[in-house]
Design a protein around this motif. Structure first.
Motif, short mmCIF file in Angstrom:
data_model
loop_
_atom_site.label_atom_id
_atom_site.label_comp_id
_atom_site.label_asym_id
_atom_site.label_seq_id
_atom_site.Cartn_x
_atom_site.Cartn_y
_atom_site.Cartn_z
N ALA A 82 3.91 -6.12 -0.50
CA ALA A 82 3.48 -5.22 0.56
C ALA A 82 3.77 -3.75 0.28
CB ALA A 82 4.13 -5.64 1.89
N ALA A 83 4.86 -3.48 -0.42
CA ALA A 83 5.23 -2.09 -0.71
C ALA A 83 4.83 -1.66 -2.11
CB ALA A 83 6.73 -1.88 -0.51
N GLY A 84 4.46 -2.61 -2.95
CA GLY A 84 4.05 -2.27 -4.31
C GLY A 84 5.18 -1.77 -5.18
N VAL A 85 6.37 -2.36 -5.01
CA VAL A 85 7.52 -1.98 -5.84
C VAL A 85 8.05 -3.21 -6.56
CG1 VAL A 85 8.20 -0.06 -4.36
CG2 VAL A 85 9.16 -2.32 -3.94
N SER A 101 10.14 -10.96 -2.52
CA SER A 101 8.75 -11.21 -2.90
C SER A 101 7.78 -10.53 -1.94
CB SER A 101 8.48 -12.71 -2.98
OG SER A 101 8.73 -13.36 -1.74
N ALA A 102 8.11 -10.52 -0.64
CA ALA A 102 7.23 -9.88 0.34
C ALA A 102 7.19 -8.37 0.13
CB ALA A 102 7.71 -10.21 1.75
N PRO A 148 3.50 -3.38 8.80
CA PRO A 148 3.05 -4.39 7.82
C PRO A 148 4.18 -4.91 6.93
CG PRO A 148 2.18 -2.22 7.27
CD PRO A 148 2.77 -2.11 8.63
N LEU A 149 5.18 -4.08 6.67
CA LEU A 149 6.30 -4.56 5.86
C LEU A 149 7.06 -5.66 6.60
CD1 LEU A 149 7.76 -1.23 4.39
CD2 LEU A 149 6.28 -2.89 3.24
N ALA A 172 11.81 4.34 -4.59
CA ALA A 172 11.33 3.48 -5.68
C ALA A 172 9.83 3.63 -5.91
CB ALA A 172 11.67 2.02 -5.39
N GLY A 173 9.20 4.55 -5.16
CA GLY A 173 7.77 4.80 -5.37
C GLY A 173 6.86 3.86 -4.63
N ALA A 174 7.27 3.38 -3.47
CA ALA A 174 6.46 2.43 -2.70
C ALA A 174 5.09 3.03 -2.37
CB ALA A 174 7.17 2.05 -1.41
N VAL A 175 4.06 2.20 -2.44
CA VAL A 175 2.71 2.65 -2.10
C VAL A 175 2.51 2.65 -0.59
CG1 VAL A 175 1.74 1.89 -4.27
CG2 VAL A 175 1.75 0.32 -2.33
#
Length: 287
Positions: free
Chosen positions: A122-125, A117-118, A196-197, A187-190
């Motif tokens: 935080a990564a937008g995936v 969930s985090a 921060p992760l 996976a295309g993380a923003v």
């Protein structure tokens, strides 16, 4: 070696800068919080092994992070390796002495929910869990394992549980350790900034652990069982469970029971709970 090339210099690898231990401590260590210490080492064999070795003398809430692990382990004694600074490799020490020991088996599943969930936020995936606690991401339409969790009992009465968490963050296709592995960047993380992760995962873990402990470890009252089921990609799939001793069971994964076991509905109409073993996703029910 020049100062700019030193391994702990933040600018020695612009693509993979080191973690900022001082900033992490400032953000995460609070007098009323779970986390009591946070150390970042350049390299070690296994953060789980290091933390377990001193568990009886260490307060709950210790966090040990490695920029690189040379002997990292996953479930079923599998090796876990990745280039330095390419992911999150850390362990935490928990001592839920006020929770019945028979409910401690939920801790690795709790860590899976907290981590997935985090990272999603935080990564937008999009993330999902493969039972019991592999973190899956989607890479080019395919489910890939980007993270895993290993829980180990440590020490005697003064010990506890060491949870080891590993997440592939910036690994390229060429760096993936095994077929079927993935990473957040693939996976295309923003965002692939590890500071921060890591903060997001530890804060999520603190919240879930606090709720679970306040509920006496009850997975229903703490909503852990419900949340795990909602994020579990194994449920509803036809799977094969390779069990200890060489036996295999194939069936539809229909539930996660109150003990955290995966319940399989087999072809002979029976339901079999699986508490340990390797799960292979075969196909979805609708395919």
């Amino acid at each position: 070696m020049t100062p700019q090339d030193a391994p702990d210099n933040r600018w020695s690898n612009l693509d993979r800068p080191p973690l900022n231990a001082t900033a992490l401590r400032r953000a995460l260590l609070r007098p009323d919080g779970l986390w009591t210490s946070l150390d970042v080492v350049q390299t070690t064999g296994s953060t789980n092994g290091d933390l377990a070795a001193r568990a009886e003398q260490t307060p709950e809430g210790a966090v040990l992070v490695a920029e690189e692990q040379t002997a990292g382990r996953g479930r079923l004694d599998r090796n876990w390796s990745a280039p330095a600074r390419s992911g999150l490799f850390f362990s935490v020490l928990l001592k839920p002495s006020d929770v019945p020991v028979e409910r401690w088996g939920w801790l690795p599943l709790l860590a899976g929910v907290a981590t997935a969930s985090a990272l999603s936020r935080a990564a937008g995936v999009d993330t999902a869990l493969k039972w019991p606690n592999d973190v899956l991401v989607t890479v080019e339409g395919e489910e890939r394992k980007a993270g895993g969790i290993l829980a180990e009992r440590a020490g005697g009465a003064g010990g506890g549980v060491v949870l080891g968490i590993g997440v592939n963050v910036t690994l390229s296709n060429e760096e993936l350790p095994v077929p079927g592995a993935g990473s957040l960047v693939l996976a295309g993380a923003v965002s692939v900034d590890r500071d921060p992760l890591l903060r997001a995962v530890l804060r999520s873990l603190e919240q879930w652990y606090g709720d679970w402990r306040e509920a006496g470890g009850d997975p229903d009252l703490s909503r852990l069982q419900e949340s795990y089921a909602a994020g579990c990609a194994t449920l509803g799939r036809t799977v094969r469970a390779d069990l200890p001793g060489g036996r295999s069971v194939t069936g539809e994964a229909v539930a996660v029971d109150a003990d955290g076991r995966l319940v399989l509905a087999t072809g002979d109409g029976m339901q079999e709970p699986v508490g340990a073993g390797d799960i292979v996703h075969l196909r979805s029910v609708d395919s």
